[in-house]
Design a protein around this motif. Sequence first.
Motif, PDB file in Angstrom:
ATOM      1  N   CYS A  13      52.493  52.813 103.077  1.00  0.00           N
ATOM      2  CA  CYS A  13      51.502  52.058 101.892  1.00  0.00           C
ATOM      3  C   CYS A  13      50.362  53.554 101.610  1.00  0.00           C
ATOM      4  O   CYS A  13      49.900  53.612 100.527  1.00  0.00           O
ATOM      5  CB  CYS A  13      50.628  50.858 102.175  1.00  0.00           C
ATOM      6  N   CYS A  16      52.568  57.137 101.289  1.00  0.00           N
ATOM      7  CA  CYS A  16      53.370  57.018  99.883  1.00  0.00           C
ATOM      8  C   CYS A  16      54.447  58.181 100.070  1.00  0.00           C
ATOM      9  O   CYS A  16      55.081  58.798  99.212  1.00  0.00           O
ATOM     10  CB  CYS A  16      52.729  57.273  98.797  1.00  0.00           C
ATOM     11  N   PHE A  48      58.959  48.431  98.467  1.00  0.00           N
ATOM     12  CA  PHE A  48      58.744  49.815  97.827  1.00  0.00           C
ATOM     13  C   PHE A  48      59.701  50.205  96.758  1.00  0.00           C
ATOM     14  O   PHE A  48      60.803  49.957  96.988  1.00  0.00           O
ATOM     15  CB  PHE A  48      58.785  50.871  99.009  1.00  0.00           C
ATOM     16  N   ILE A  54      57.397  57.135  95.972  1.00  0.00           N
ATOM     17  CA  ILE A  54      57.041  55.599  96.706  1.00  0.00           C
ATOM     18  C   ILE A  54      55.973  54.971  96.076  1.00  0.00           C
ATOM     19  O   ILE A  54      54.741  55.459  95.766  1.00  0.00           O
ATOM     20  CB  ILE A  54      56.949  56.156  98.129  1.00  0.00           C
ATOM     21  N   LEU A  56      54.417  50.632  95.799  1.00  0.00           N
ATOM     22  CA  LEU A  56      54.460  49.234  96.195  1.00  0.00           C
ATOM     23  C   LEU A  56      55.167  48.439  94.902  1.00  0.00           C
ATOM     24  O   LEU A  56      54.790  48.651  93.643  1.00  0.00           O
ATOM     25  CB  LEU A  56      53.200  48.482  96.427  1.00  0.00           C
TER      26      LEU A  56
END
Length: 108
Positions: A13, A16, A48, A54, A56
Amino acid sequence: MQMHQIRYFLALCEECNFTRAAKRSGVSQPSLTNAIGALERELGGALFHRKPFIALTALGHAMQPYLRRIAETADHARETAKAFVLVASMDSGLMPHSEPSHPEYPSS
């Protein structure tokens, strides 16, 4: 759900990037990828988006505060245990043990 999966999720998170998250977590990139995949399977969906970058997913956003709270609570429990062992050892005049002794397997 395993603690290392939660910590890898939180690292990803913040970073990334799978490679940087793996390096930060002290594991190989394939190990982190596999752990994230297993967590996604357990939770029933992708956490993801992987392309074009990348980010969420909605599920990832929904899970993030819960998984962060779990990690923080585990850290607090560990800190409390260490402090307790230190105080207990000072009260008894003994040095803290790195491993708890088992009644059937004395440490001497």
